[in-house]
Motif scaffolding. Structure first.
Motif, PDB file in Angstrom:
ATOM      1  N   PHE A 254       0.837  -1.210   0.000  1.00 36.49           N
ATOM      2  CA  PHE A 254       0.000   0.000   0.000  1.00 36.49           C
ATOM      3  C   PHE A 254       0.866   1.251   0.000  1.00 36.49           C
ATOM      4  N   GLU A 255       0.221   2.375  -0.290  1.00 34.27           N
ATOM      5  CA  GLU A 255       0.909   3.673  -0.228  1.00 34.27           C
ATOM      6  C   GLU A 255       1.032   4.069   1.243  1.00 34.27           C
ATOM      7  N   PRO A 256       2.247   4.458   1.687  1.00 30.16           N
ATOM      8  CA  PRO A 256       2.479   4.646   3.118  1.00 30.16           C
ATOM      9  C   PRO A 256       1.622   5.721   3.778  1.00 30.16           C
ATOM     10  N   GLU A 257       1.245   6.779   3.045  1.00 29.97           N
ATOM     11  CA  GLU A 257       0.487   7.865   3.683  1.00 29.97           C
ATOM     12  C   GLU A 257      -1.009   7.598   3.662  1.00 29.97           C
ATOM     13  N   THR A 258      -1.524   7.197   2.485  1.00 29.90           N
ATOM     14  CA  THR A 258      -2.973   7.050   2.337  1.00 29.90           C
ATOM     15  C   THR A 258      -3.449   5.648   2.696  1.00 29.90           C
ATOM     16  N   SER A 261      -4.349   0.586  -1.311  1.00 30.65           N
ATOM     17  CA  SER A 261      -3.774  -0.668  -1.778  1.00 30.65           C
ATOM     18  C   SER A 261      -3.028  -0.464  -3.101  1.00 30.65           C
ATOM     19  N   ALA A 262      -1.879  -1.131  -3.261  1.00 33.82           N
ATOM     20  CA  ALA A 262      -1.072  -0.974  -4.478  1.00 33.82           C
ATOM     21  C   ALA A 262      -1.101  -2.268  -5.285  1.00 33.82           C
ATOM     22  N   GLY A 268       9.534   2.361  -2.186  1.00 33.93           N
ATOM     23  CA  GLY A 268       8.684   3.338  -1.517  1.00 33.93           C
ATOM     24  C   GLY A 268       7.299   2.804  -1.207  1.00 33.93           C
ATOM     25  N   THR A 269       6.884   1.721  -1.895  1.00 35.36           N
ATOM     26  CA  THR A 269       5.622   1.064  -1.524  1.00 35.36           C
ATOM     27  C   THR A 269       5.828   0.447  -0.142  1.00 35.36           C
ATOM     28  N   HIS A 270       4.760   0.401   0.645  1.00 39.49           N
ATOM     29  CA  HIS A 270       4.852  -0.139   1.999  1.00 39.49           C
ATOM     30  C   HIS A 270       4.277  -1.548   2.035  1.00 39.49           C
ATOM     31  N   ARG A 287       8.895  -0.095   4.744  1.00 36.73           N
ATOM     32  CA  ARG A 287       8.912   0.561   3.456  1.00 36.73           C
ATOM     33  C   ARG A 287       9.867  -0.239   2.580  1.00 36.73           C
TER      34      ARG A 287
END
Ligand code: AMP
Length: 288
Positions: A254-258, A261-262, A268-270, A287
Protein backbone atom coordinates in the motif's frame (compact mmCIF):
# COMPACT_ATOMS: atom_id res chain seq x y z
CA UNK A 1 8.66 9.42 39.14
CA UNK A 2 5.03 9.66 40.22
CA UNK A 3 2.58 6.84 39.62
CA UNK A 4 -1.00 8.03 39.15
CA UNK A 5 -4.04 5.79 38.81
CA UNK A 6 -6.81 8.38 39.20
CA UNK A 7 -8.11 10.07 36.03
CA UNK A 8 -8.96 13.21 37.97
CA UNK A 9 -5.50 13.45 39.57
CA UNK A 10 -3.80 13.01 36.17
CA UNK A 11 -6.03 15.61 34.54
CA UNK A 12 -5.48 18.11 37.39
CA UNK A 13 -1.71 17.72 37.07
CA UNK A 14 -1.94 18.11 33.27
CA UNK A 15 -3.98 21.32 33.70
CA UNK A 16 -1.42 22.64 36.18
CA UNK A 17 1.41 21.93 33.71
CA UNK A 18 -0.56 23.68 31.02
CA UNK A 19 -0.77 26.80 33.25
CA UNK A 20 2.89 26.68 34.34
CA UNK A 21 4.31 25.95 30.91
CA UNK A 22 6.43 22.78 30.63
CA UNK A 23 6.00 20.89 27.38
CA UNK A 24 4.41 17.48 27.83
CA UNK A 25 5.41 14.40 25.85
CA UNK A 26 3.18 11.33 25.97
CA UNK A 27 3.75 7.65 25.18
CA UNK A 28 0.64 5.44 25.44
CA UNK A 29 1.38 1.73 26.03
CA UNK A 30 -0.24 -1.48 27.14
CA UNK A 31 2.77 -2.29 29.34
CA UNK A 32 5.08 -5.28 29.48
CA UNK A 33 7.64 -2.79 28.24
CA UNK A 34 10.55 -3.54 25.93
CA UNK A 35 13.23 -1.50 24.17
CA UNK A 36 10.75 -0.47 21.47
CA UNK A 37 8.58 1.28 24.07
CA UNK A 38 11.65 2.79 25.75
CA UNK A 39 12.88 4.21 22.43
CA UNK A 40 9.57 6.12 22.24
CA UNK A 41 10.13 7.41 25.79
CA UNK A 42 13.60 8.67 24.86
CA UNK A 43 12.17 10.29 21.73
CA UNK A 44 9.52 12.02 23.86
CA UNK A 45 12.23 13.29 26.22
CA UNK A 46 14.25 14.70 23.32
CA UNK A 47 11.13 16.40 21.98
CA UNK A 48 10.16 18.13 25.25
CA UNK A 49 13.66 18.81 26.58
CA UNK A 50 15.08 18.31 30.07
CA UNK A 51 12.55 20.69 31.67
CA UNK A 52 9.59 19.12 29.92
CA UNK A 53 7.42 16.34 31.35
CA UNK A 54 7.24 12.81 29.97
CA UNK A 55 4.12 10.77 30.72
CA UNK A 56 3.79 7.06 29.94
CA UNK A 57 0.38 5.44 30.21
CA UNK A 58 0.13 1.78 31.01
CA UNK A 59 -3.31 0.40 30.30
CA UNK A 60 -4.43 -2.83 28.64
CA UNK A 61 -7.47 -1.43 26.89
CA UNK A 62 -10.31 -3.97 26.84
CA UNK A 63 -12.26 -2.28 24.04
CA UNK A 64 -9.57 -2.92 21.42
CA UNK A 65 -9.59 -6.70 21.93
CA UNK A 66 -12.05 -8.98 20.18
CA UNK A 67 -14.02 -11.56 22.19
CA UNK A 68 -11.71 -14.39 21.13
CA UNK A 69 -8.47 -12.42 21.52
CA UNK A 70 -5.85 -12.43 24.27
CA UNK A 71 -7.11 -9.63 26.59
CA UNK A 72 -7.17 -11.70 29.78
CA UNK A 73 -3.82 -13.37 29.18
CA UNK A 74 -2.03 -10.31 27.76
CA UNK A 75 1.34 -10.17 29.64
CA UNK A 76 1.40 -7.82 32.62
CA UNK A 77 4.25 -6.93 35.04
CA UNK A 78 3.60 -3.63 36.74
CA UNK A 79 6.65 -3.64 39.05
CA UNK A 80 9.06 -4.27 36.18
CA UNK A 81 7.38 -1.66 33.94
CA UNK A 82 7.52 0.94 36.72
CA UNK A 83 11.24 0.28 37.28
CA UNK A 84 11.96 0.59 33.54
CA UNK A 85 10.05 3.87 33.35
CA UNK A 86 11.84 5.26 36.39
CA UNK A 87 15.23 4.36 34.89
CA UNK A 88 14.23 5.93 31.56
CA UNK A 89 13.51 9.27 33.26
CA UNK A 90 9.70 9.18 32.98
CA UNK A 91 8.04 11.86 35.13
CA UNK A 92 4.60 10.28 35.47
CA UNK A 93 3.41 6.73 34.96
CA UNK A 94 -0.35 6.89 34.44
CA UNK A 95 -1.85 3.47 35.15
CA UNK A 96 -5.62 3.69 35.47
CA UNK A 97 -8.06 0.87 36.22
CA UNK A 98 -10.90 -0.28 33.94
CA UNK A 99 -13.39 1.25 36.37
CA UNK A 100 -11.62 4.61 36.05
CA UNK A 101 -11.38 4.54 32.24
CA UNK A 102 -14.78 3.06 31.41
CA UNK A 103 -17.05 3.80 34.37
CA UNK A 104 -20.28 1.80 34.20
CA UNK A 105 -19.23 -0.11 31.07
CA UNK A 106 -20.21 -3.49 32.55
CA UNK A 107 -23.68 -2.10 33.31
CA UNK A 108 -24.09 -0.64 29.82
CA UNK A 109 -23.54 2.93 31.03
CA UNK A 110 -20.52 3.63 28.79
CA UNK A 111 -21.61 4.44 25.24
CA UNK A 112 -19.34 6.99 23.54
CA UNK A 113 -16.74 5.85 20.99
CA UNK A 114 -14.46 7.54 18.44
CA UNK A 115 -14.56 5.95 14.98
CA UNK A 116 -12.23 6.64 12.06
CA UNK A 117 -14.06 5.55 8.92
CA UNK A 118 -11.51 5.19 6.10
CA UNK A 119 -7.97 4.21 7.08
CA UNK A 120 -9.29 1.67 9.57
CA UNK A 121 -11.13 -0.47 7.00
CA UNK A 122 -8.21 -2.54 5.66
CA UNK A 123 -5.56 -4.85 7.16
CA UNK A 124 -5.85 -4.86 10.99
CA UNK A 125 -9.31 -3.33 10.72
CA UNK A 126 -10.51 -6.05 8.36
CA UNK A 127 -9.03 -8.85 10.49
CA UNK A 128 -9.99 -7.40 13.86
CA UNK A 129 -13.43 -5.75 13.72
CA UNK A 130 -13.85 -3.03 16.39
CA UNK A 131 -10.11 -3.04 17.14
CA UNK A 132 -9.47 0.47 15.83
CA UNK A 133 -12.68 1.79 17.36
CA UNK A 134 -11.18 0.73 20.70
CA UNK A 135 -7.80 2.26 19.84
CA UNK A 136 -9.11 5.66 18.70
CA UNK A 137 -11.48 5.81 21.67
CA UNK A 138 -8.82 5.09 24.29
CA UNK A 139 -6.23 7.36 22.66
CA UNK A 140 -8.74 10.24 22.43
CA UNK A 141 -9.62 9.71 26.10
CA UNK A 142 -5.92 9.62 27.08
CA UNK A 143 -5.24 12.80 25.06
CA UNK A 144 -8.04 14.52 26.99
CA UNK A 145 -6.62 13.33 30.32
CA UNK A 146 -2.88 13.89 29.75
CA UNK A 147 -3.20 17.00 27.52
CA UNK A 148 0.15 16.39 25.78
CA UNK A 149 1.93 18.76 23.40
CA UNK A 150 3.40 15.79 21.56
CA UNK A 151 2.47 12.09 21.51
CA UNK A 152 4.88 9.42 20.25
CA UNK A 153 3.72 6.23 18.50
CA UNK A 154 5.70 3.35 16.99
CA UNK A 155 6.01 2.63 13.27
CA UNK A 156 5.65 -1.04 14.31
CA UNK A 157 1.88 -0.36 14.25
CA UNK A 158 1.95 1.64 11.02
CA UNK A 159 -1.78 1.62 10.34
CA UNK A 160 -2.54 2.58 13.94
CA UNK A 161 -0.13 5.54 13.74
CA UNK A 162 -1.76 6.70 10.49
CA UNK A 163 -5.23 6.48 12.05
CA UNK A 164 -4.16 8.39 15.18
CA UNK A 165 -2.61 11.13 13.01
CA UNK A 166 -5.85 11.36 11.04
CA UNK A 167 -7.96 11.43 14.21
CA UNK A 168 -5.81 14.18 15.76
CA UNK A 169 -6.22 16.26 12.57
CA UNK A 170 -9.92 15.57 12.10
CA UNK A 171 -10.87 16.21 15.73
CA UNK A 172 -8.51 19.18 16.23
CA UNK A 173 -6.47 17.77 19.10
CA UNK A 174 -3.93 20.53 19.82
CA UNK A 175 -0.88 18.28 19.72
CA UNK A 176 1.72 16.84 17.41
CA UNK A 177 1.83 13.11 16.62
CA UNK A 178 5.35 11.75 16.07
CA UNK A 179 6.06 8.27 14.66
CA UNK A 180 9.30 6.56 15.74
CA UNK A 181 11.04 3.61 14.02
CA UNK A 182 10.54 -0.07 14.86
CA UNK A 183 13.05 -1.66 17.25
CA UNK A 184 14.05 -5.21 16.34
CA UNK A 185 15.73 -8.19 17.98
CA UNK A 186 19.16 -9.11 16.55
CA UNK A 187 17.52 -11.60 14.14
CA UNK A 188 15.10 -8.98 12.82
CA UNK A 189 11.97 -9.93 14.77
CA UNK A 190 10.12 -6.73 15.69
CA UNK A 191 10.02 -6.31 19.47
CA UNK A 192 6.56 -6.91 20.89
CA UNK A 193 5.05 -7.74 24.28
CA UNK A 194 3.42 -10.72 22.54
CA UNK A 195 6.85 -12.22 21.72
CA UNK A 196 6.65 -13.63 25.26
CA UNK A 197 4.16 -16.19 23.90
CA UNK A 198 6.77 -17.56 21.46
CA UNK A 199 8.18 -20.51 23.40
CA UNK A 200 10.33 -23.42 22.20
CA UNK A 201 10.33 -24.01 18.43
CA UNK A 202 7.93 -21.11 17.79
CA UNK A 203 10.51 -18.37 18.43
CA UNK A 204 12.84 -19.21 15.50
CA UNK A 205 9.82 -19.54 13.18
CA UNK A 206 8.82 -15.96 14.02
CA UNK A 207 11.79 -14.78 11.95
CA UNK A 208 9.61 -15.53 8.92
CA UNK A 209 8.02 -12.05 9.03
CA UNK A 210 11.34 -10.20 8.77
CA UNK A 211 12.58 -12.68 6.18
CA UNK A 212 9.48 -11.96 4.07
CA UNK A 213 10.16 -8.23 4.33
CA UNK A 214 13.75 -8.81 3.19
CA UNK A 215 12.61 -10.99 0.28
CA UNK A 216 10.20 -8.25 -0.82
CA UNK A 217 12.88 -5.58 -0.50
CA UNK A 218 15.31 -7.62 -2.59
CA UNK A 219 12.63 -8.36 -5.22
CA UNK A 220 11.70 -4.69 -5.60
CA UNK A 221 15.29 -3.47 -5.66
CA UNK A 222 16.45 -5.97 -8.25
CA UNK A 223 13.46 -5.64 -10.61
CA UNK A 224 13.86 -3.15 -13.49
CA UNK A 225 10.11 -2.35 -13.47
CA UNK A 226 7.34 -2.39 -10.81
CA UNK A 227 6.43 -5.87 -9.57
CA UNK A 228 2.94 -7.44 -9.50
CA UNK A 229 1.62 -7.23 -5.91
CA UNK A 230 -0.48 -10.39 -6.35
CA UNK A 231 2.48 -12.42 -7.55
CA UNK A 232 4.81 -11.14 -4.81
CA UNK A 233 2.11 -11.83 -2.20
CA UNK A 234 1.84 -15.45 -3.31
CA UNK A 235 5.61 -15.86 -3.15
CA UNK A 236 5.88 -14.37 0.36
CA UNK A 237 2.94 -16.43 1.54
CA UNK A 238 4.59 -19.66 0.36
CA UNK A 239 7.89 -18.66 1.95
CA UNK A 240 6.27 -17.88 5.32
CA UNK A 241 4.04 -20.95 5.39
CA UNK A 242 7.08 -23.16 4.80
CA UNK A 243 7.43 -22.84 8.58
CA UNK A 244 5.33 -25.63 10.12
CA UNK A 245 3.48 -23.40 12.63
CA UNK A 246 3.13 -20.25 10.48
CA UNK A 247 -0.16 -19.17 8.89
CA UNK A 248 -0.52 -15.89 7.00
CA UNK A 249 -3.48 -13.72 8.02
CA UNK A 250 -2.78 -10.99 5.46
CA UNK A 251 -0.01 -9.51 3.34
CA UNK A 252 -0.72 -6.04 1.93
CA UNK A 253 1.14 -3.61 -0.30
CA UNK A 254 0.00 0.00 0.00
CA UNK A 255 0.91 3.67 -0.23
CA UNK A 256 2.48 4.65 3.12
CA UNK A 257 0.49 7.87 3.68
CA UNK A 258 -2.97 7.05 2.34
CA UNK A 259 -2.83 3.27 2.99
CA UNK A 260 -4.35 2.85 -0.49
CA UNK A 261 -3.77 -0.67 -1.78
CA UNK A 262 -1.07 -0.97 -4.48
CA UNK A 263 -1.43 -3.36 -7.43
CA UNK A 264 2.18 -2.72 -8.45
CA UNK A 265 5.03 -2.73 -5.97
CA UNK A 266 7.96 -0.34 -6.35
CA UNK A 267 10.55 1.32 -4.14
CA UNK A 268 8.68 3.34 -1.52
CA UNK A 269 5.62 1.06 -1.52
CA UNK A 270 4.85 -0.14 2.00
CA UNK A 271 4.42 -3.79 3.01
CA UNK A 272 2.46 -4.87 6.09
CA UNK A 273 1.75 -8.41 7.19
CA UNK A 274 0.05 -10.35 9.97
CA UNK A 275 1.08 -13.93 10.63
CA UNK A 276 0.00 -16.50 13.20
CA UNK A 277 2.96 -18.37 14.68
CA UNK A 278 1.08 -21.14 16.47
CA UNK A 279 -1.73 -19.21 18.20
CA UNK A 280 0.27 -15.97 18.51
CA UNK A 281 -0.61 -13.29 15.99
CA UNK A 282 2.36 -11.09 15.02
CA UNK A 283 2.40 -8.01 12.80
CA UNK A 284 5.22 -6.17 11.05
CA UNK A 285 5.68 -3.67 8.22
CA UNK A 286 8.36 -1.83 6.29
CA UNK A 287 8.91 0.56 3.46
CA UNK A 288 10.35 -1.27 0.44
P1 AMP B 1 1.69 -1.47 22.79
O1 AMP B 1 2.13 -1.52 24.22
O2 AMP B 1 1.98 -2.71 22.03
O3 AMP B 1 0.28 -0.97 22.62
O4 AMP B 1 2.60 -0.37 22.08
C1 AMP B 1 2.70 0.94 22.61
C2 AMP B 1 3.46 1.80 21.61
O5 AMP B 1 4.76 1.24 21.40
C3 AMP B 1 2.78 1.85 20.23
O6 AMP B 1 2.91 3.17 19.71
C4 AMP B 1 3.58 0.86 19.42
O7 AMP B 1 3.59 1.12 18.04
C5 AMP B 1 4.97 1.06 20.01
N1 AMP B 1 5.81 -0.11 19.77
C6 AMP B 1 5.50 -1.41 19.99
N2 AMP B 1 6.51 -2.21 19.60
C7 AMP B 1 7.47 -1.40 19.10
C8 AMP B 1 8.76 -1.63 18.51
N3 AMP B 1 9.26 -2.85 18.35
N4 AMP B 1 9.49 -0.56 18.11
C9 AMP B 1 8.99 0.70 18.26
N5 AMP B 1 7.78 0.99 18.80
C10 AMP B 1 7.04 -0.05 19.21
Amino acid sequence: MRTISSVLAMQRLALKWRRLGPRVGFVPTMGYLHEGHLSLVHRARRLVGPRGKVVVSLYVNPTQFGPREDFSRYPRDFARDAALCRDAGVDVLFAPTDAAMYPGRDQGRYSTYVVEKTLSQSMEGASRPAHFRGVTTIVAKLFNIVLPDVAVFGAKDWQQAAIIQRMAMDLNFPLKVVVAPTKREPDGLAMSSRNKYLVGPLRPQARALWQAIQTAQAAVRSAPTPVSAARLKRRLCRQIEDQPDARVDYIEFFEPETLASAAKVRRGTHLALAVFIGTTRLIDNARL
